[in-house]
Design an enzyme around this catalytic site. Structure first.
Site, PDB file in Angstrom:
ATOM      1  N   LYS A  88       0.823  -1.217   0.000  1.00 24.90           N
ATOM      2  CA  LYS A  88       0.000   0.000   0.000  1.00 24.90           C
ATOM      3  C   LYS A  88       0.853   1.262   0.000  1.00 24.90           C
ATOM      4  CE  LYS A  88      -4.281  -2.136   1.323  1.00 24.90           C
ATOM      5  NZ  LYS A  88      -5.299  -2.451   2.325  1.00 24.90           N
TER       6      LYS A  88
ATOM      7  N   ARG B 237      -3.077 -10.416   4.805  1.00 23.43           N
ATOM      8  CA  ARG B 237      -3.500 -10.395   3.394  1.00 23.43           C
ATOM      9  C   ARG B 237      -2.342  -9.813   2.575  1.00 23.43           C
ATOM     10  NH1 ARG B 237      -5.842  -6.915  -0.255  1.00 23.43           N
ATOM     11  NH2 ARG B 237      -7.403  -7.808  -1.642  1.00 23.43           N
TER      12      ARG B 237
END
Ligand code: HH2
Length: 335
Positions: free
Chosen positions: A278, A313
């Protein structure tokens, strides 16, 4: 209201009264008690109310057939043209299948998504999202792959089609708040669900996100969503929560959530951390290219495991598995 954040430890020198964190690999002997209207204080486990001790220490039930007494890896497979890091790579069914087979070597769950929810992403029509995801899941099953599959969607019909095709878990980044039929669909299917915190929609979520106290605000949101899910017929034993790293959050918000992650065990359900590749990893790690953010992503994943997060994840499954094995060996935690 008081919030209880267990101070997660893995040190071999464990005091006599320490408790296992959520029945897992960490222990805690102290809890940081947080409140909105006053300073935080540290409390020894022996001085906590019994129900808080039980909530923080009880083993979590299996989730989608997976025991949660060890950290689990969820591999990301985006069947989209536009996901922020793997968009377009696995849109063709053959490519998706090959990637799923490769990831199944190291992943405990595969998370299949047909709609990018990156900041600024546009919504995908329901029929298109089903056409991207359900056939891939069906093909995985037809090919004999037995790894649990989660469907990453905000839409009930997409979830239903995926469950019918062989998925076993629903992963909803809107925590059932996008589609009014989601909670009842999941309840009716008897499926487990991941409730993630987000604000607004992907199109607008990064427009100046603000919180009174990001850790406590996200906790309250997830607490309320769990209550709504339970009211809709989804038992608590089938719920996992996720603070939603990057969804309506600045880098500072993300860091506060990661530092305080163990607070979410106070919800009494398992915790998922999804930070892989991210933007804040690029900002802090100084790497503009999303595909090159594996090292920073692994560092954050291990920070999550050190606070007892039961599921990670990630895009880089093999690399995360290798890092996790070493973390487990160094910390004396069984694989
Ligand atoms: N992050 C993304 C998508 N789904 N689900 C959960 N539970 N937690 C997350 O942190 C999360 C999620 C966004 O990442 P990605 O799937 O890689 O990108 P995109 O949304 O662009 O497809």
């Amino acid at each position: 209201m008081e919030y209880y954040r267990p101070i997660a430890m893995t040190d071999a020198a464990r005091p006599a009264g320490a408790l296992p964190l959520a029945g897992g690999w960490c222990w805690f002997a102290q809890v940081e008690v947080l409140r909105r209207d006053g300073p935080a204080r540290l409390v020894a486990v022996g001085d906590l109310p019994g129900e808080v001790r039980d909530r923080l220490s009880a083993p979590r039930p299996d989730f989608g057939g997976l025991g949660l007494d060890r950290p689990r890896i969820m591999g990301i497979l985006n069947v989209t043209p536009d996901s922020f890091s793997d968009g377009g790579r696995f849109l063709a069914p053959d490519a998706a299948l090959a990637q799923a087979q490769a990831m199944a070597q190291g992943a405990d769950v595969l998370d299949i998504g047909g709609e990018s929810t990156r900041p600024g992403a546009a919504e995908v029509a329901m029929a298109e999202e089903i056409a991207r995801t359900a056939p891939v899941i069906a093909a995985l099953r037809a090919g004999g792959l037995t790894v649990p599959v989660s469907i990453d969607t905000r839409k009930a019909a997409v979830a239903q089609a995926a469950l019918a095709a062989g998925a076993g878990i629903v992963n909803d980044v809107a925590a059932t708040g996008f589609d009014p039929a989601m909670a009842s669909t999941v309840a009716g299917a008897g499926a487990p669900i991941i409730l993630m915190h987000s604000v607004k929609t992907p199109a607008t979520m990064q427009d100046d996100p603000r919180y009174e106290d990001v850790l406590l605000d996200v906790f309250d949101f997830l607490n309320a969503r769990i209550a709504m899910a339970e009211a809709a017929g989804i038992p608590r034993a089938r719920i996992m929560v996720d603070p939603g790293i990057g969804f309506g959050k600045t880098a500072a918000h993300n860091l506060a959530l990661i530092r305080g992650l163990s607070l979410f065990h106070d919800l009494g359900v398992p915790v998922l951390l999804g930070a892989s590749r991210k933007r804040f990893i690029g900002t802090i790690g100084r790497e503009d290219v999303a595909e090159a953010r594996m090292p920073g992503s692994v560092a954050v994943a291990l920070a999550g495991v050190a606070q007892g997060a039961q599921m990670l994840r990630v895009h880089d499954v093999a690399e995360t598995r290798q890092a996790l094995r070493l973390w487990q060996a160094v910390n004396g935690v069984d694989e």
